[in-house]
Write a protein that holds these residues in place. Structure first.
Motif, PDB file in Angstrom:
ATOM      1  N   ARG A  81       1.045  -1.240   0.082  1.00  0.00           N
ATOM      2  CA  ARG A  81      -0.268   0.018  -0.177  1.00  0.00           C
ATOM      3  C   ARG A  81       0.836   1.205   0.753  1.00  0.00           C
ATOM      4  N   LYS A  82       0.766   1.751  -1.064  1.00  0.00           N
ATOM      5  CA  LYS A  82       1.539   3.027  -1.678  1.00  0.00           C
ATOM      6  C   LYS A  82       1.267   4.432  -0.088  1.00  0.00           C
ATOM      7  N   THR A  83       3.126   4.818   0.339  1.00  0.00           N
ATOM      8  CA  THR A  83       2.368   5.584   1.525  1.00  0.00           C
ATOM      9  C   THR A  83       3.855   6.765   0.729  1.00  0.00           C
ATOM     10  N   ALA A  84       3.623   8.263   1.527  1.00  0.00           N
ATOM     11  CA  ALA A  84       4.293   8.787   0.753  1.00  0.00           C
ATOM     12  C   ALA A  84       5.970   8.865   1.399  1.00  0.00           C
ATOM     13  N   ALA A  85       5.849   8.309   1.761  1.00  0.00           N
ATOM     14  CA  ALA A  85       7.593   7.602   2.227  1.00  0.00           C
ATOM     15  C   ALA A  85       7.752   7.035   1.062  1.00  0.00           C
ATOM     16  N   ARG A  86       7.154   6.364   0.312  1.00  0.00           N
ATOM     17  CA  ARG A  86       7.525   5.514  -1.238  1.00  0.00           C
ATOM     18  C   ARG A  86       9.036   4.667  -1.017  1.00  0.00           C
ATOM     19  N   ARG A  87       8.457   4.067   0.018  1.00  0.00           N
ATOM     20  CA  ARG A  87       9.343   2.939   0.387  1.00  0.00           C
ATOM     21  C   ARG A  87       9.408   1.518  -0.599  1.00  0.00           C
ATOM     22  N   TYR A  88      11.076   1.293  -0.660  1.00  0.00           N
ATOM     23  CA  TYR A  88      11.589   0.318  -1.320  1.00  0.00           C
ATOM     24  C   TYR A  88      12.373  -0.490  -1.285  1.00  0.00           C
ATOM     25  N   LEU A  89      12.540  -2.189  -1.015  1.00  0.00           N
ATOM     26  CA  LEU A  89      13.985  -2.835  -0.878  1.00  0.00           C
ATOM     27  C   LEU A  89      14.581  -3.269  -1.739  1.00  0.00           C
ATOM     28  N   LEU A  90      15.775  -3.453  -1.885  1.00  0.00           N
ATOM     29  CA  LEU A  90      16.197  -3.752  -3.559  1.00  0.00           C
ATOM     30  C   LEU A  90      16.809  -5.505  -2.019  1.00  0.00           C
ATOM     31  N   VAL A  91      17.866  -6.132  -3.317  1.00  0.00           N
ATOM     32  CA  VAL A  91      18.221  -7.678  -2.865  1.00  0.00           C
ATOM     33  C   VAL A  91      19.396  -7.609  -3.988  1.00  0.00           C
ATOM     34  N   LYS A  92      20.607  -7.644  -3.758  1.00  0.00           N
ATOM     35  CA  LYS A  92      21.821  -7.516  -4.725  1.00  0.00           C
ATOM     36  C   LYS A  92      22.977  -8.742  -4.151  1.00  0.00           C
ATOM     37  N   THR A  93      23.451  -9.130  -5.202  1.00  0.00           N
ATOM     38  CA  THR A  93      25.022  -9.655  -5.133  1.00  0.00           C
ATOM     39  C   THR A  93      26.021  -9.067  -6.239  1.00  0.00           C
ATOM     40  N   PRO A  94      27.112  -8.971  -5.734  1.00  0.00           N
ATOM     41  CA  PRO A  94      27.572  -8.609  -6.895  1.00  0.00           C
ATOM     42  C   PRO A  94      28.944  -9.246  -8.180  1.00  0.00           C
ATOM     43  N   VAL A  95      28.293  -8.713  -9.080  1.00  0.00           N
ATOM     44  CA  VAL A  95      28.733  -9.552 -10.400  1.00  0.00           C
ATOM     45  C   VAL A  95      29.305 -10.928 -10.253  1.00  0.00           C
ATOM     46  N   ALA A  96      30.878  -9.852  -9.566  1.00  0.00           N
ATOM     47  CA  ALA A  96      32.068 -10.775  -9.327  1.00  0.00           C
ATOM     48  C   ALA A  96      32.663 -11.389  -8.227  1.00  0.00           C
ATOM     49  N   ALA A  97      31.269 -11.506  -7.770  1.00  0.00           N
ATOM     50  CA  ALA A  97      31.510 -12.917  -6.063  1.00  0.00           C
ATOM     51  C   ALA A  97      29.957 -13.393  -5.978  1.00  0.00           C
ATOM     52  N   LEU A  98      29.401 -13.832  -7.573  1.00  0.00           N
ATOM     53  CA  LEU A  98      28.236 -14.924  -7.952  1.00  0.00           C
ATOM     54  C   LEU A  98      28.093 -16.442  -7.512  1.00  0.00           C
ATOM     55  N   ASN A  99      30.331 -16.203  -7.726  1.00  0.00           N
ATOM     56  CA  ASN A  99      30.332 -17.966  -7.724  1.00  0.00           C
ATOM     57  C   ASN A  99      31.559 -17.935  -6.636  1.00  0.00           C
ATOM     58  N   ALA A 100      31.669 -17.363  -5.750  1.00  0.00           N
ATOM     59  CA  ALA A 100      32.886 -16.735  -4.997  1.00  0.00           C
ATOM     60  C   ALA A 100      32.209 -17.595  -3.508  1.00  0.00           C
ATOM     61  N   GLU A 101      32.931 -18.215  -3.441  1.00  0.00           N
ATOM     62  CA  GLU A 101      31.966 -18.897  -1.781  1.00  0.00           C
ATOM     63  C   GLU A 101      32.836 -18.742  -0.440  1.00  0.00           C
ATOM     64  N   VAL A 102      31.908 -17.687   0.453  1.00  0.00           N
ATOM     65  CA  VAL A 102      32.537 -17.041   1.319  1.00  0.00           C
ATOM     66  C   VAL A 102      32.186 -17.242   2.944  1.00  0.00           C
ATOM     67  N   SER A 103      32.215 -17.286   4.439  1.00  0.00           N
ATOM     68  CA  SER A 103      31.129 -17.452   4.912  1.00  0.00           C
ATOM     69  C   SER A 103      31.699 -15.872   5.485  1.00  0.00           C
ATOM     70  N   ARG A 104      29.784 -15.783   6.902  1.00  0.00           N
ATOM     71  CA  ARG A 104      29.746 -14.543   6.709  1.00  0.00           C
ATOM     72  C   ARG A 104      30.491 -13.703   7.514  1.00  0.00           C
ATOM     73  N   ALA A 105      31.289 -14.606   8.730  1.00  0.00           N
ATOM     74  CA  ALA A 105      33.115 -14.112   9.124  1.00  0.00           C
ATOM     75  C   ALA A 105      33.702 -13.889   8.727  1.00  0.00           C
ATOM     76  N   GLU A 106      34.286 -14.655   7.519  1.00  0.00           N
ATOM     77  CA  GLU A 106      35.509 -14.006   6.865  1.00  0.00           C
ATOM     78  C   GLU A 106      34.624 -12.450   6.366  1.00  0.00           C
ATOM     79  N   LEU A 107      33.485 -12.456   5.657  1.00  0.00           N
ATOM     80  CA  LEU A 107      33.566 -11.312   4.861  1.00  0.00           C
ATOM     81  C   LEU A 107      33.450 -10.541   5.354  1.00  0.00           C
ATOM     82  N   LEU A 108      32.319 -10.599   6.964  1.00  0.00           N
ATOM     83  CA  LEU A 108      32.476  -9.521   7.335  1.00  0.00           C
ATOM     84  C   LEU A 108      33.783  -8.506   8.304  1.00  0.00           C
TER      85      LEU A 108
END
Length: 186
Positions: A48-75
């Motif tokens: 339901r549209k509001t004045a805040a015009r909120r939206y969300l996006l989920v992305k991943t870097p093209v260079a990282a599509l097949n790169a395996e990484v743990s959360r701890a390493e990445l952080l």
């Protein structure tokens, strides 16, 4: 469900948000087009549209599509990188790069300005946030911008929240929402 390389992730849709429909589909496709460094995996708009015009996006870097990484390493890697002068310089250049991409995509001069940068890290995300203004000759929009970069199931994933606001601190309200969303991904 989003697929990052060979890995599937279940990304729950936060309450109040829906997949784009109607004209919004084209709007989100056009929004993603200039970002050649990342794959936009999911776009969500307010049900339901509001004045805040909120939206969300989920992305991943093209260079990282097949790169395996743990959360701890990445952080650790990303968090440490965010503290360097080189990263500050890269983040300062982002509005200019977005301006160029939007100008190409829209076919009219578009200027993006903003004050955003690193906003810390915890055991779930490395955060960025701030405010950005996008302006053309006929329109202007100022938004709070927040991002959470993390790893889930061995793949890097970035979650972004946008909401119309001229408040320089408004991004701070978006960060806990992004953290909770990141924690819900399986």
């Amino acid at each position: 469900m989003v697929q990052i390389g060979a890995v599937r992730n279940v990304v729950p849709i936060p309450a109040g948000f829906c997949l784009p429909s109607g004209d919004d589909i084209g709007i989100f496709q056009a929004l993603a087009a200039p970002d050649v460094d990342n794959v936009t995996l999911l776009s969500l708009t307010e049900c339901r549209k509001t004045a805040a015009r909120r939206y969300l996006l989920v992305k991943t870097p093209v260079a990282a599509l097949n790169a395996e990484v743990s959360r701890a390493e990445l952080l650790k890697e990303l968090g440490d990188a965010m503290e360097t002068p080189e990263m500050s310089k890269q983040l300062e250049e982002v509005p200019g790069e977005i301006s160029k991409g939007k100008t190409r995509q829209l076919g009219e001069p578009t200027k993006v300005t903003g004050e955003f940068g690193p906003r810390g890290r915890d055991d779930v995300c490395v955060y960025i946030g701030g405010r950005a203004t996008t302006a053309t000759a006929s329109d202007s929009q100022t938004q709070a911008v927040a991002g959470c970069m993390t790893a889930v199931n061995g793949r890097m994933i970035s979650l972004y929240a946008f909401a119309d606001s001229t408040d320089a601190e408004a991004y701070k309200k978006l960060l806990p929402q992004l953290k909770a969303w990141a924690q819900s991904i399986r």
